[in-house]
Design a protein around this motif. Sequence first.
Motif, PDB file in Angstrom:
ATOM      1  N   GLY A  16      11.217  -1.012  -1.392  1.00  9.67           N
ATOM      2  CA  GLY A  16      11.293  -0.227  -2.497  1.00  9.67           C
ATOM      3  C   GLY A  16      12.397   0.353  -2.977  1.00  9.67           C
ATOM      4  O   GLY A  16      12.664   0.577  -3.987  1.00  9.67           O
ATOM      5  N   GLY A  17      13.347   0.669  -1.781  1.00  4.88           N
ATOM      6  CA  GLY A  17      14.470   1.382  -2.270  1.00  4.88           C
ATOM      7  C   GLY A  17      15.541   0.410  -2.695  1.00  4.88           C
ATOM      8  O   GLY A  17      16.463   0.634  -3.657  1.00  4.88           O
ATOM      9  N   VAL A  18      15.563  -0.811  -2.112  1.00  7.13           N
ATOM     10  CA  VAL A  18      16.449  -1.924  -2.413  1.00  7.13           C
ATOM     11  C   VAL A  18      16.235  -2.853  -3.484  1.00  7.13           C
ATOM     12  O   VAL A  18      16.940  -3.156  -4.322  1.00  7.13           O
ATOM     13  N   LEU A  19      14.769  -3.308  -3.595  1.00 11.56           N
ATOM     14  CA  LEU A  19      14.412  -4.351  -4.654  1.00 11.56           C
ATOM     15  C   LEU A  19      13.718  -3.662  -5.890  1.00 11.56           C
ATOM     16  O   LEU A  19      13.773  -4.186  -6.788  1.00 11.56           O
ATOM     17  N   GLY A  20      13.435  -2.400  -5.675  1.00  9.23           N
ATOM     18  CA  GLY A  20      12.681  -1.746  -6.679  1.00  9.23           C
ATOM     19  C   GLY A  20      11.094  -1.787  -6.295  1.00  9.23           C
ATOM     20  O   GLY A  20      10.720  -2.828  -5.381  1.00  9.23           O
ATOM     21  N   LEU A  21      10.463  -0.953  -7.085  1.00 12.58           N
ATOM     22  CA  LEU A  21       9.013  -1.059  -6.665  1.00 12.58           C
ATOM     23  C   LEU A  21       8.334  -1.957  -7.289  1.00 12.58           C
ATOM     24  O   LEU A  21       7.253  -2.501  -6.613  1.00 12.58           O
ATOM     25  N   ARG A  22       8.500  -2.519  -8.596  1.00 15.48           N
ATOM     26  CA  ARG A  22       7.898  -3.674  -8.975  1.00 15.48           C
ATOM     27  C   ARG A  22       7.960  -4.957  -8.115  1.00 15.48           C
ATOM     28  O   ARG A  22       7.158  -5.761  -7.926  1.00 15.48           O
TER      29      ARG A  22
ATOM     30  N   SER B 137       0.926  -1.220  -0.008  1.00 18.52           N
ATOM     31  CA  SER B 137      -0.146   0.065   0.115  1.00 18.52           C
ATOM     32  C   SER B 137       0.816   1.180   0.211  1.00 18.52           C
ATOM     33  O   SER B 137       0.392   2.152  -0.886  1.00 18.52           O
ATOM     34  N   VAL B 138       2.217   1.147   0.757  1.00 16.76           N
ATOM     35  CA  VAL B 138       2.752   2.599   0.859  1.00 16.76           C
ATOM     36  C   VAL B 138       3.762   2.770  -0.100  1.00 16.76           C
ATOM     37  O   VAL B 138       4.003   3.993  -0.595  1.00 16.76           O
ATOM     38  N   MET B 139       3.807   1.759  -1.261  1.00 17.91           N
ATOM     39  CA  MET B 139       4.451   1.842  -2.341  1.00 17.91           C
ATOM     40  C   MET B 139       3.580   2.232  -3.686  1.00 17.91           C
ATOM     41  O   MET B 139       3.972   2.483  -4.649  1.00 17.91           O
ATOM     42  N   LEU B 140       2.260   2.060  -3.551  1.00 18.18           N
ATOM     43  CA  LEU B 140       1.339   2.194  -4.558  1.00 18.18           C
ATOM     44  C   LEU B 140       1.320   3.344  -5.478  1.00 18.18           C
ATOM     45  O   LEU B 140       1.562   3.475  -6.429  1.00 18.18           O
ATOM     46  N   VAL B 141       1.173   4.621  -4.683  1.00 18.53           N
ATOM     47  CA  VAL B 141       1.229   5.977  -5.409  1.00 18.53           C
ATOM     48  C   VAL B 141       2.655   5.983  -6.055  1.00 18.53           C
ATOM     49  O   VAL B 141       2.849   6.639  -7.188  1.00 18.53           O
ATOM     50  N   LEU B 142       3.661   5.721  -5.338  1.00 17.47           N
ATOM     51  CA  LEU B 142       4.969   5.903  -5.904  1.00 17.47           C
ATOM     52  C   LEU B 142       4.961   4.819  -7.096  1.00 17.47           C
ATOM     53  O   LEU B 142       5.598   5.349  -8.206  1.00 17.47           O
ATOM     54  N   TYR B 143       4.716   3.733  -7.155  1.00 14.92           N
ATOM     55  CA  TYR B 143       4.566   2.885  -8.128  1.00 14.92           C
ATOM     56  C   TYR B 143       3.680   3.436  -9.520  1.00 14.92           C
ATOM     57  O   TYR B 143       4.283   3.477 -10.506  1.00 14.92           O
ATOM     58  N   LEU B 144       2.542   3.948  -9.254  1.00 11.71           N
ATOM     59  CA  LEU B 144       1.650   4.309 -10.189  1.00 11.71           C
ATOM     60  C   LEU B 144       2.339   5.654 -10.903  1.00 11.71           C
ATOM     61  O   LEU B 144       2.243   5.691 -11.930  1.00 11.71           O
ATOM     62  N   THR B 145       2.780   6.483  -9.955  1.00  8.90           N
ATOM     63  CA  THR B 145       3.526   7.730 -10.598  1.00  8.90           C
ATOM     64  C   THR B 145       4.991   7.777 -11.109  1.00  8.90           C
ATOM     65  O   THR B 145       5.226   8.225 -12.307  1.00  8.90           O
TER      66      THR B 145
END
Length: 432
Positions: free
Chosen positions: A392-398, A258-266
């Motif tokens: 998100g920072g280490v593995l990537g958002l996807r 959830s905390v990565m969703l907006v970052l992932y979409l944008t």
Amino acid sequence: MLGQWNVLARYPDFLKLFTADTISGWGSSISTVALPLTAVVVLDASPFQMGLLGAATFLPHLVLGLPAGVWVDRMPYRRVLVLADLARALLLACIPVLAVLGMLAMWHLYAVAMLAGVGTLFATLAAMSFVPLLVGRAHLLEANSATVQSASIVQTIGAATGGALVQLLTAPIAIAADAFSFLVAGLTTMWIRTPGVVASGAETSRPLAGEATTPDNSSKQRLWSLVGQGLRATVADPILRAIVASATIGALAGQMQSVMLVLYLTRQLGLAPGVVGIAIAVSGGAAVLGAFVAGPVTGRLGHGPTFIAGGLIASTAGLVLATATGPLPLVLGIVLIGQVLAGSGPPLYAVNQRTIRQSLVAPEMLTRINATWRFLVFGAQPVGALLGGVAGGVLGLRSTMVVASVGMLTGVAVAVMSPLRTLRTLPGASGT
């Protein structure tokens, strides 16, 4: 059995609580879009900072979740709800004011998210324990279905409104609508005639005859004795234990996502803020459908299997979203499917986990068991938010979306291997 909307007409005080929840839910769904966009677009937050913001929202459940159940029992539920709503209105109003003054910083978002989370903790505990007093145990499924349906509808409307307000007014200013919604909700809750006091619960919150009442240590021991009762009661019941274990694992992993969703979409997919709002609104629209079918599906499958089905559907959303790549129309189509899954699953388990707890637990224990639930399930979410920020920072958002979905599926597996798999009906689920 009453219809899930007829219960509103039969119980006027529940209608007022329902109305207040609906109004504040609309505002909160605007902040679901506007708050992370304030961090990402206005303050250029990093993945780790987004994780911290998510953690701040749920940290009160981890720190205060257990004693909050005892404290809420010592006050009328109506008073708790009014104070929590008014406090959140004031806190959220600080964000647009600071933005207009040019003083807004990330630490302001952390502070508001954390303090508003305290209000949410107390309000939720009071509301969940209030509902059985307002409608009776025989109508809990209908009452919870109506509440979840309403929440799903306003989430859809609010997310779309939030995206539009962000485009027109900027993200911090859009949060003013959430502050106003809590003010109106607090005023609405004041009209509830039932104060919301459980006599036996109130008695258990005071020292028993013959107990020492003067030393401070005695009060602290009494507090933690009551907290322990709620923990033991939750762990001792195999059904409650299974629900809590499954939901805790799912909540931790789900918050990573959830905390990565907006970052992932944008940032990963390059979607504009308005499109992000629409994507979140799609999830809300699917939640409306899930909430409307929760009652009929539960009637056909039973409470436990429906809880499991909802978790399974929601868990696959991140896997679908992680495949989004290619031309923009294809990306939008995949996001649409993922958001439909993310929205339609939660109402199926939300309606049933509430109904199961409210049906199995005695009124004088309900607030403390609800507090145990918030401590474990929602207390896991700040941990999940921090893990999501790091991942998100280490593995990537996807990759984080995939890892989080696997974690959510683990929670579903726990439920499948428990008595929930065969739980069809509940005591007190029928009658008038």
